[in-house]
Design an enzyme around this catalytic site. Structure first.
Site, short mmCIF file in Angstrom:
data_model
loop_
_atom_site.label_atom_id
_atom_site.label_comp_id
_atom_site.label_asym_id
_atom_site.label_seq_id
_atom_site.Cartn_x
_atom_site.Cartn_y
_atom_site.Cartn_z
N LYS A 13 -6.51 6.51 0.90
CA LYS A 13 -5.61 5.80 2.71
C LYS A 13 -6.54 5.80 3.26
O LYS A 13 -6.17 4.99 4.22
CB LYS A 13 -4.28 6.51 2.32
N ASP A 67 4.97 6.09 3.95
CA ASP A 67 5.37 5.99 2.86
C ASP A 67 5.98 4.68 2.86
O ASP A 67 6.12 3.66 3.25
CB ASP A 67 7.34 6.56 3.48
N PHE A 141 -3.64 2.57 -9.21
CA PHE A 141 -2.67 4.16 -9.70
C PHE A 141 -1.39 4.10 -9.50
O PHE A 141 -1.35 2.47 -9.49
CB PHE A 141 -3.07 5.18 -8.18
N GLY A 142 -0.54 4.78 -10.44
CA GLY A 142 1.02 4.49 -9.56
C GLY A 142 1.85 3.10 -10.80
O GLY A 142 0.64 3.40 -11.63
N ASP A 144 0.44 0.31 -10.50
CA ASP A 144 -0.12 -0.58 -10.51
C ASP A 144 -0.38 -1.97 -11.79
O ASP A 144 -0.21 -2.68 -11.96
CB ASP A 144 -1.75 -0.70 -9.67
N LYS A 162 -7.35 -5.57 -4.14
CA LYS A 162 -5.92 -5.25 -4.04
C LYS A 162 -5.57 -4.45 -2.57
O LYS A 162 -4.22 -5.03 -2.12
CB LYS A 162 -5.40 -3.50 -4.69
N HIS A 167 0.54 -4.34 0.43
CA HIS A 167 2.15 -3.62 1.24
C HIS A 167 0.83 -2.85 2.21
O HIS A 167 1.44 -3.06 3.40
CB HIS A 167 2.88 -3.12 0.43
#
Length: 184
Positions: A13, A67, A141-142, A144, A162, A167
């Site tokens: 990130k 978040d 990840f997550g 995806d 991506k 977002h």
């Protein structure tokens, strides 16, 4: 060039933020575990985290907190801001099972980036629309593997593609525009 601290344990990130803020701010990672507000509102959660993290720093360096969540229309927005908890407790396969029988599998990833310099808090929102699908792809990840955008899951996309669609990227781009306007 002044510094900005991104409150996260995810170095990816930080790299993504640095690419959007190149030339505007130097981005450093701040590994601080703030108490996450329990709310249905991403902006309230991110704002609370940014304020708390800023108070805990020993100088006046601004901070950002993000978040994010996956909002499935046919599940009334679930898992939304509880996405990380749902992923940890149920897993993405179970979320897909919940969505697989829905007539409306439209979904959106949403992100709010909250910035504070101690005097003010500003929020920046980004979203990407898609559809819930059976898991595909080995990247990301997550959620995806179960989130499809324009025929491809986020797990099937190269990271740079991506990030350009994501977002978080959209929220960071809006934030970068705001910073650039302030610098003029």
């Amino acid at each position: 060039m002044s510094t900005l601290r991104f409150v996260t344990t995810n170095s990816g990130k930080v790299q993504e933020a640095a690419s959007y803020l190149d030339g505007l701010r130097r981005v450093e990672q701040l590994d601080y575990d703030y108490a996450e507000l329990q709310s249905d509102d991403l902006a309230a959660i991110a704002t609370h985290g940014a304020r708390e993290a800023y108070r805990e720093t020993d100088d006046d360096t601004p901070v950002i907190v993000d978040d994010a969540g996956l909002f499935v229309r046919g599940l009334s927005g679930f898992p939304g801001p509880y996405s990380a908890y749902v992923e940890d407790t149920l897993g993405i396969e179970r979320v897909w099972e919940l969505a697989s029988d829905l007539d409306d599998r439209h979904a959106a990833f949403r992100c709010v980036v909250a910035y504070t310099d101690g005097d003010t808090v500003e929020t920046f929102t980004g979203a990407v629309q898609g559809t819930m699908v059976a898991p595909r792809g080995d990247g990301g990840f997550g959620y995806d593997p179960i989130f499809e955008h324009d025929g491809t899951t986020f797990a099937e996309m190269p990271t740079d593609r991506k990030n350009a669609l994501s977002h978080r990227g959209r929220a960071l781009a809006t934030f970068a525009d705001w910073l650039a306007e302030r610098a003029d």
